[in-house]
Design a protein around this motif. Structure first.
Motif, PDB file in Angstrom:
ATOM      1  N   LEU A  36      63.022 -25.684 -24.469  1.00  0.00           N
ATOM      2  CA  LEU A  36      64.065 -26.307 -23.652  1.00  0.00           C
ATOM      3  C   LEU A  36      63.482 -26.843 -22.352  1.00  0.00           C
ATOM      4  N   TRP A  37      62.669 -26.049 -21.694  1.00  0.00           N
ATOM      5  CA  TRP A  37      62.061 -26.466 -20.431  1.00  0.00           C
ATOM      6  C   TRP A  37      61.178 -27.698 -20.651  1.00  0.00           C
ATOM      7  N   TRP A  38      60.395 -27.675 -21.737  1.00  0.00           N
ATOM      8  CA  TRP A  38      59.546 -28.818 -22.057  1.00  0.00           C
ATOM      9  C   TRP A  38      60.382 -30.072 -22.314  1.00  0.00           C
ATOM     10  N   ALA A  39      61.487 -29.917 -23.068  1.00  0.00           N
ATOM     11  CA  ALA A  39      62.329 -31.074 -23.376  1.00  0.00           C
ATOM     12  C   ALA A  39      63.000 -31.628 -22.126  1.00  0.00           C
ATOM     13  N   LEU A  40      63.363 -30.763 -21.200  1.00  0.00           N
ATOM     14  CA  LEU A  40      63.974 -31.227 -19.954  1.00  0.00           C
ATOM     15  C   LEU A  40      62.964 -31.924 -19.051  1.00  0.00           C
ATOM     16  N   GLN A  41      61.716 -31.484 -19.090  1.00  0.00           N
ATOM     17  CA  GLN A  41      60.682 -32.079 -18.261  1.00  0.00           C
ATOM     18  C   GLN A  41      60.080 -33.345 -18.878  1.00  0.00           C
ATOM     19  N   ASP A  42      60.176 -33.469 -20.184  1.00  0.00           N
ATOM     20  CA  ASP A  42      59.576 -34.598 -20.898  1.00  0.00           C
ATOM     21  C   ASP A  42      60.655 -35.263 -21.756  1.00  0.00           C
ATOM     22  N   PRO A  43      61.552 -36.048 -21.138  1.00  0.00           N
ATOM     23  CA  PRO A  43      62.733 -36.550 -21.857  1.00  0.00           C
ATOM     24  C   PRO A  43      62.425 -37.699 -22.822  1.00  0.00           C
ATOM     25  N   GLN A  44      61.645 -37.414 -23.823  1.00  0.00           N
ATOM     26  CA  GLN A  44      61.376 -38.375 -24.893  1.00  0.00           C
ATOM     27  C   GLN A  44      62.192 -37.958 -26.109  1.00  0.00           C
ATOM     28  N   PRO A  45      62.498 -38.891 -26.992  1.00  0.00           N
ATOM     29  CA  PRO A  45      63.292 -38.537 -28.178  1.00  0.00           C
ATOM     30  C   PRO A  45      62.666 -37.421 -29.019  1.00  0.00           C
ATOM     31  N   VAL A  46      61.343 -37.438 -29.156  1.00  0.00           N
ATOM     32  CA  VAL A  46      60.703 -36.405 -29.976  1.00  0.00           C
ATOM     33  C   VAL A  46      60.916 -35.017 -29.366  1.00  0.00           C
ATOM     34  N   ALA A  47      60.919 -34.917 -28.047  1.00  0.00           N
ATOM     35  CA  ALA A  47      61.149 -33.624 -27.391  1.00  0.00           C
ATOM     36  C   ALA A  47      62.560 -33.119 -27.678  1.00  0.00           C
ATOM     37  N   TRP A  48      63.508 -34.022 -27.646  1.00  0.00           N
ATOM     38  CA  TRP A  48      64.893 -33.618 -27.913  1.00  0.00           C
ATOM     39  C   TRP A  48      65.090 -33.243 -29.373  1.00  0.00           C
ATOM     40  N   TRP A  49      64.394 -33.945 -30.285  1.00  0.00           N
ATOM     41  CA  TRP A  49      64.495 -33.580 -31.697  1.00  0.00           C
ATOM     42  C   TRP A  49      63.866 -32.213 -31.964  1.00  0.00           C
ATOM     43  N   VAL A  50      62.773 -31.919 -31.293  1.00  0.00           N
ATOM     44  CA  VAL A  50      62.160 -30.594 -31.438  1.00  0.00           C
ATOM     45  C   VAL A  50      63.112 -29.528 -30.895  1.00  0.00           C
ATOM     46  N   LEU A  51      63.758 -29.804 -29.771  1.00  0.00           N
ATOM     47  CA  LEU A  51      64.720 -28.844 -29.208  1.00  0.00           C
ATOM     48  C   LEU A  51      65.901 -28.634 -30.150  1.00  0.00           C
ATOM     49  N   VAL A  52      66.443 -29.701 -30.706  1.00  0.00           N
ATOM     50  CA  VAL A  52      67.560 -29.569 -31.645  1.00  0.00           C
ATOM     51  C   VAL A  52      67.121 -28.786 -32.880  1.00  0.00           C
ATOM     52  N   GLY A  53      65.947 -29.102 -33.404  1.00  0.00           N
ATOM     53  CA  GLY A  53      65.430 -28.364 -34.556  1.00  0.00           C
ATOM     54  C   GLY A  53      65.209 -26.894 -34.244  1.00  0.00           C
ATOM     55  N   ALA A  54      64.676 -26.608 -33.053  1.00  0.00           N
ATOM     56  CA  ALA A  54      64.455 -25.216 -32.651  1.00  0.00           C
ATOM     57  C   ALA A  54      65.773 -24.469 -32.543  1.00  0.00           C
ATOM     58  N   THR A  55      66.780 -25.127 -32.006  1.00  0.00           N
ATOM     59  CA  THR A  55      68.090 -24.494 -31.865  1.00  0.00           C
ATOM     60  C   THR A  55      68.692 -24.183 -33.229  1.00  0.00           C
ATOM     61  N   VAL A  56      68.627 -25.139 -34.141  1.00  0.00           N
ATOM     62  CA  VAL A  56      69.163 -24.926 -35.489  1.00  0.00           C
ATOM     63  C   VAL A  56      68.390 -23.822 -36.205  1.00  0.00           C
ATOM     64  N   LEU A  57      67.058 -23.857 -36.113  1.00  0.00           N
ATOM     65  CA  LEU A  57      66.248 -22.823 -36.773  1.00  0.00           C
ATOM     66  C   LEU A  57      66.542 -21.432 -36.219  1.00  0.00           C
ATOM     67  N   LEU A  58      66.667 -21.322 -34.898  1.00  0.00           N
ATOM     68  CA  LEU A  58      66.962 -20.007 -34.318  1.00  0.00           C
ATOM     69  C   LEU A  58      68.356 -19.529 -34.705  1.00  0.00           C
ATOM     70  N   PHE A  59      69.302 -20.438 -34.783  1.00  0.00           N
ATOM     71  CA  PHE A  59      70.638 -20.049 -35.228  1.00  0.00           C
ATOM     72  C   PHE A  59      70.594 -19.528 -36.660  1.00  0.00           C
ATOM     73  N   LEU A  60      69.922 -20.268 -37.549  1.00  0.00           N
ATOM     74  CA  LEU A  60      69.792 -19.821 -38.932  1.00  0.00           C
ATOM     75  C   LEU A  60      69.032 -18.500 -39.025  1.00  0.00           C
ATOM     76  N   SER A  61      68.022 -18.341 -38.191  1.00  0.00           N
ATOM     77  CA  SER A  61      67.265 -17.088 -38.166  1.00  0.00           C
ATOM     78  C   SER A  61      68.156 -15.917 -37.768  1.00  0.00           C
ATOM     79  N   GLN A  62      69.016 -16.132 -36.804  1.00  0.00           N
ATOM     80  CA  GLN A  62      69.917 -15.059 -36.378  1.00  0.00           C
ATOM     81  C   GLN A  62      70.913 -14.703 -37.493  1.00  0.00           C
ATOM     82  N   VAL A  63      71.371 -15.704 -38.235  1.00  0.00           N
ATOM     83  CA  VAL A  63      72.265 -15.449 -39.365  1.00  0.00           C
ATOM     84  C   VAL A  63      71.544 -14.636 -40.436  1.00  0.00           C
TER      85      VAL A  63
END
Length: 160
Positions: A36-63
């Motif tokens: 998240l910190w990296w995506a906020l500091q480096d606002p490129q589309p790839v950073a945001w896609w990595v953040l979205v993917g990380a969020t989805v993966l962590l949510f699925l991991s918690q499930v």
């Protein structure tokens, strides 16, 4: 983001990976916060896609972790040394056989630790089964998710 910032993000991700193996440390959330910190500091589309993917993966991991047995690693006889061997095995397996190698690497690390501790194959195999039933599968699911996120971040930094 400069080289020092990227190094700091990488260190926090590494601390998060270690934190997955240590009880009481929110390892997966450290990994996510670093991305998240990296995506906020480096606002490129790839950073945001990595953040979205990380969020989805962590949510699925918690499930998945919610569906698995709760962590009772200390009650199952799992030592700190076993956790270190399992983490090192998962990391090496992830590097040697990309992505899927983390699973046999984790299991192999637990087995190796128990084999060194107990000395016999049968006892080590029984200890491996006990460790995986007492929460090792939950740790493996969380560690595998964090390794995927770390690899995605590293790939985005190197090739993005």
């Amino acid at each position: 983001m400069g080289a020092w910032g990227l190094l700091l993000v990488g260190l926090v991700i590494g601390l998060g990976l270690y934190g997955v193996l240590v009880p009481g440390v929110p390892g997966s959330w450290l990994v996510w916060a670093a991305v998240l910190w990296w995506a906020l500091q480096d606002p490129q589309p790839v950073a945001w896609w990595v953040l979205v993917g990380a969020t989805v993966l962590l949510f699925l991991s918690q499930v998945v972790r919610w569906a698995l047995p709760p962590r009772r690693l200390r009650a199952g006889g799992v030592t700190h040394r076993t956790a270190v061997y399992a983490g090192a095995g998962a990391f090496l397996g992830f590097l040697l056989v990309p992505v899927v190698g983390a699973i046999p690497g984790f299991i192999g690390g637990v087995y190796l630790s128990e084999r060194l501790r107990l000395g016999r194959h049968g006892e080590a195999r029984a200890a491996l089964r006990t460790a995986m039933r007492s929460g090792g599968s939950s740790v493996l699911a969380e560690l595998f998710t964090c390794l995927l996120i770390a690899a995605a971040w590293l790939g985005a930094v190197l090739w993005g």
